[in-house]
Write an enzyme that holds these catalytic residues in place. Structure first.
Site, PDB file in Angstrom:
ATOM      1  N   GLY A  46       3.585 -14.780  -5.149  1.00  0.00           N
ATOM      2  CA  GLY A  46       3.941 -13.522  -4.496  1.00  0.00           C
ATOM      3  C   GLY A  46       4.048 -13.714  -2.992  1.00  0.00           C
ATOM      4  CB  SER A  49       7.567  -9.535  -0.718  1.00  0.00           C
ATOM      5  OG  SER A  49       7.425  -8.159  -0.473  1.00  0.00           O
ATOM      6  N   GLY A  50       5.252  -8.797   1.307  1.00  0.00           N
ATOM      7  CA  GLY A  50       4.004  -8.027   1.406  1.00  0.00           C
ATOM      8  C   GLY A  50       2.775  -8.850   1.774  1.00  0.00           C
ATOM      9  NE  ARG A  71       9.803 -11.612 -10.435  1.00  0.00           N
ATOM     10  CZ  ARG A  71       9.754 -10.323 -10.725  1.00  0.00           C
ATOM     11  NH1 ARG A  71       9.938  -9.925 -11.975  1.00  0.00           N
ATOM     12  NH2 ARG A  71       9.527  -9.439  -9.781  1.00  0.00           N
ATOM     13  CB  SER A 179      -8.412  -7.105  -7.724  1.00  0.00           C
ATOM     14  OG  SER A 179      -8.618  -5.997  -8.554  1.00  0.00           O
ATOM     15  CE1 TYR A 193      -1.650  -2.578  -9.576  1.00  0.00           C
ATOM     16  CE2 TYR A 193      -3.304  -0.931  -9.009  1.00  0.00           C
ATOM     17  CZ  TYR A 193      -2.567  -2.060  -8.685  1.00  0.00           C
ATOM     18  OH  TYR A 193      -2.762  -2.662  -7.461  1.00  0.00           O
ATOM     19  CE  LYS A 197      -3.311  -5.695  -9.077  1.00  0.00           C
ATOM     20  NZ  LYS A 197      -2.937  -7.000  -8.506  1.00  0.00           N
TER      21      LYS A 197
HETATM   22  N1  LIG Z   1       0.572  -2.704  -1.434  1.00  0.00           N
HETATM   23  C1  LIG Z   1      -0.503  -2.096  -1.877  1.00  0.00           C
HETATM   24  O1  LIG Z   1      -0.757  -0.938  -1.579  1.00  0.00           O
HETATM   25  C2  LIG Z   1      -1.475  -2.856  -2.751  1.00  0.00           C
HETATM   26  C3  LIG Z   1      -2.748  -2.305  -2.941  1.00  0.00           C
HETATM   27  C4  LIG Z   1      -3.647  -2.978  -3.752  1.00  0.00           C
HETATM   28  C5  LIG Z   1      -3.293  -4.175  -4.353  1.00  0.00           C
HETATM   29  N2  LIG Z   1      -2.042  -4.692  -4.163  1.00  0.00           N
HETATM   30  C6  LIG Z   1      -1.702  -5.939  -4.848  1.00  0.00           C
HETATM   31  O2  LIG Z   1      -1.350  -6.909  -3.889  1.00  0.00           O
HETATM   32  C7  LIG Z   1      -0.398  -7.814  -4.440  1.00  0.00           C
HETATM   33  C8  LIG Z   1       0.801  -7.898  -3.531  1.00  0.00           C
HETATM   34  O3  LIG Z   1       1.348  -6.597  -3.425  1.00  0.00           O
HETATM   35  P1  LIG Z   1       2.451  -6.210  -2.350  1.00  0.00           P
HETATM   36  O4  LIG Z   1       2.319  -4.770  -2.106  1.00  0.00           O
HETATM   37  O5  LIG Z   1       2.422  -7.148  -1.219  1.00  0.00           O
HETATM   38  O6  LIG Z   1       3.789  -6.398  -3.244  1.00  0.00           O
HETATM   39  P2  LIG Z   1       5.285  -6.823  -2.898  1.00  0.00           P
HETATM   40  O7  LIG Z   1       5.625  -6.557  -1.485  1.00  0.00           O
HETATM   41  O8  LIG Z   1       6.104  -6.199  -3.959  1.00  0.00           O
HETATM   42  O9  LIG Z   1       5.261  -8.397  -3.150  1.00  0.00           O
HETATM   43  C9  LIG Z   1       5.048  -8.872  -4.435  1.00  0.00           C
HETATM   44  C10 LIG Z   1       5.316 -10.354  -4.482  1.00  0.00           C
HETATM   45  O10 LIG Z   1       5.034 -10.840  -5.807  1.00  0.00           O
HETATM   46  C11 LIG Z   1       6.196 -11.458  -6.340  1.00  0.00           C
HETATM   47  N3  LIG Z   1       6.217 -11.228  -7.787  1.00  0.00           N
HETATM   48  C12 LIG Z   1       6.198 -10.046  -8.445  1.00  0.00           C
HETATM   49  N4  LIG Z   1       6.270 -10.237  -9.760  1.00  0.00           N
HETATM   50  C13 LIG Z   1       6.316 -11.572  -9.967  1.00  0.00           C
HETATM   51  C14 LIG Z   1       6.422 -12.416 -11.105  1.00  0.00           C
HETATM   52  N5  LIG Z   1       6.475 -11.888 -12.343  1.00  0.00           N
HETATM   53  N6  LIG Z   1       6.444 -13.758 -10.929  1.00  0.00           N
HETATM   54  C15 LIG Z   1       6.404 -14.291  -9.697  1.00  0.00           C
HETATM   55  N7  LIG Z   1       6.330 -13.554  -8.576  1.00  0.00           N
HETATM   56  C16 LIG Z   1       6.280 -12.212  -8.713  1.00  0.00           C
HETATM   57  C17 LIG Z   1       7.357 -10.797  -5.611  1.00  0.00           C
HETATM   58  O11 LIG Z   1       8.517 -11.588  -5.591  1.00  0.00           O
HETATM   59  P3  LIG Z   1       9.662 -11.459  -6.756  1.00  0.00           P
HETATM   60  O12 LIG Z   1       9.783 -10.002  -7.090  1.00  0.00           O
HETATM   61  O13 LIG Z   1      10.884 -12.061  -6.164  1.00  0.00           O
HETATM   62  O14 LIG Z   1       9.157 -12.252  -7.893  1.00  0.00           O
HETATM   63  C18 LIG Z   1       6.770 -10.687  -4.211  1.00  0.00           C
HETATM   64  O15 LIG Z   1       6.821 -11.930  -3.554  1.00  0.00           O
HETATM   65  C19 LIG Z   1      -0.081  -7.284  -5.834  1.00  0.00           C
HETATM   66  O16 LIG Z   1      -0.864  -7.966  -6.793  1.00  0.00           O
HETATM   67  C20 LIG Z   1      -0.507  -5.835  -5.760  1.00  0.00           C
HETATM   68  O17 LIG Z   1      -0.874  -5.321  -7.026  1.00  0.00           O
HETATM   69  C21 LIG Z   1      -1.133  -4.056  -3.369  1.00  0.00           C
END
Ligand SMILES: NC(=O)c1ccc[n+]([C@@H]2O[C@H](COP(=O)([O-])OP(=O)(O)OC[C@H]3O[C@@H](n4cnc5c(N)ncnc54)[C@H](OP(=O)(O)O)[C@@H]3O)[C@@H](O)[C@H]2O)c1
Ligand SMILES: *[C@@H]1O[C@H](CO)[C@@H](O)[C@H](O)[C@H]1NC(C)=O
Length: 336
Positions: A46, A49-50, A71, A179, A193, A197
């Site tokens: 991951g 992004s993010g 991906r 998580s 979800y 987690k």
């Molecule tokens: N943002 C929030 O508020 C928040 C809060 C709590 C926890 N989190 C957790 O933090 C993590 C990152 O979240 P984020 O908000 O930074 O998300 P994001 O901006 O959507 O980034 C997600 C990353 O994971 C990759 N990804 C998603 N599905 C995948 C798969 N099946 N195989 C390989 N790569 C995959 C995406 O790239 P591709 O789509 O190109 O594969 C991207 O690089 C996640 O686990 C999320 O549940 C986020």
């Protein structure tokens, strides 16, 4: 009167001694020097992004070689170029690999092998790949329930499985899991979800005990709402209740979450949270989590009861939000 002064002096003595001990423990364990990443290989799923991308940027600043897993190859390449700009040493390398973390295991094993050939033996694996879907349970398709588990849980389990033998042999480094606050506390709209987690925490807790004798650390991050592309996507059709409840913890930047997470991981802390709500939740939910800081153990032991009491105000407020939203929906329905 003499008695009163004597009592006050005793209390003061006890308080000052306690503060001194706490300070000593804090210096000894909490402010401990973090491990260095210079020249080490960090793999981030991951990472395009993010939170994952900002974690990569932090690692780049710390002199690490980085492999990014996701991906979409275009996003990966863009992230690679961006992360490389933050390199602090000239010979630092950043590679990317387009893989689905929920895909076949042999593909993941091959990716790890290839990445280690290019960037050296793995020091840190950060499992950041994941996504959220907020919906009432009955409105979540069974496919989505399985997909959430496949990406958020099995994705992290597969990558961890692929790297552990090598790491144990080298006796240095660690694993990070991302998580969520939803992985400590189940709230309205996050049933599918939260389950994925919560699963990560169980995996992490067991792994921590297995890996500790091999000088390996395990860290789980429980981020609150974080301003990322994934969060924007999650907000597109979030139930009102879920939005109002999760908003109470505030919105954080991915830079902050990533910085804190990396610091905690390099110091070997098991639980990583940001903000006051994060601290409150982690203390209330500490359970039998491994002890990685004596300072934290003391904080947890002395604040658990009062934090549980404070949590009742939050839970009361959350229940009110759910009832209020239901009333509003009923009103709207009747006026139509
Ligand atoms: N943002 C929030 O508020 C928040 C809060 C709590 C926890 N989190 C957790 O933090 C993590 C990152 O979240 P984020 O908000 O930074 O998300 P994001 O901006 O959507 O980034 C997600 C990353 O994971 C990759 N990804 C998603 N599905 C995948 C798969 N099946 N195989 C390989 N790569 C995959 C995406 O790239 P591709 O789509 O190109 O594969 C991207 O690089 C996640 O686990 C999320 O549940 C986020
Ligand atoms: C444990 O790991 C650290 C670096 O992460 C290393 O400096 C240290 O030598 C290792 N200790 C043992 C006993 O292998």
């Amino acid at each position: 009167m003499i008695h009163l002064i004597w009592d006050l002096m005793t209390i003061e003595f006890v308080v000052v001694t306690c503060i001194a001990i706490l300070f000593g423990v804090w210096v000894g364990f909490y402010a401990a020097k973090p491990r260095s990443l210079k020249g080490k290989h960090v793999m981030i799923t991951g990472g395009s992004s993010g939170i994952g991308k900002y974690l990569a940027i932090e690692c780049a600043k710390n002199g690490a070689h980085i492999s990014l897993i996701a991906r979409n190859p275009t996003l990966l390449e863009e992230a690679r170029v961006e992360v490389l700009k933050f390199a602090s040493v000239a010979e630092q390398k950043v590679s990317c690999f387009s893989v689905d973390v929920s895909g076949p295991y042999d593909q993941i094993e091959r990716t790890v092998l290839q990445a280690e050939e290019e960037l050296g033996p793995l020091f840190l694996l950060a499992n950041c790949a994941g996504y959220a879907r907020a919906a009432r349970f009955e409105d979540t398709s069974v496919e989505e329930i399985k997909r959430l588990m496949a990406v958020n849980y099995f994705g992290a389990a597969q990558f961890s499985h692929a790297v552990i033998s090598g790491m144990k042999g080298r006796r240095e480094g660690g694993i990070v899991f991302v998580s969520s606050q939803g992985g400590l506390c189940g709230i309205y709209g996050f049933a599918a979800y939260a389950a994925s987690k919560f699963a990560l925490r169980g995996l992490a807790e067991s792994l921590a005990m297995e890996l500790k004798p091999y000088n390996l650390t395990v860290t789980v991050s429980f981020p609150p709402d974080t301003d990322t592309p994934g969060f924007a996507e999650e907000n597109k059709n979030k139930p009102e209740e879920t939005r109002l409840i999760s908003e109470t913890a505030g919105l954080f930047s991915p830079e902050t979450v990533a910085k804190v997470l990396l610091d905690h991981s390099l110091k070997g802390k098991f639980i990583s949270t940001v903000g006051f709500e994060g601290l409150l939740q982690s203390v209330v939910c500490i359970g039998m989590a491994p002890i990685t800081s004596v300072f934290d153990l003391l904080v947890q032991s002395f604040t658990m009861g009062i934090f549980r009491l404070i949590s009742s105000f939050y839970l009361f407020k959350f229940d009110r939000i759910v009832v209020k939203c239901m009333e509003n929906r009923d009103l709207k329905k009747r006026s139509q």
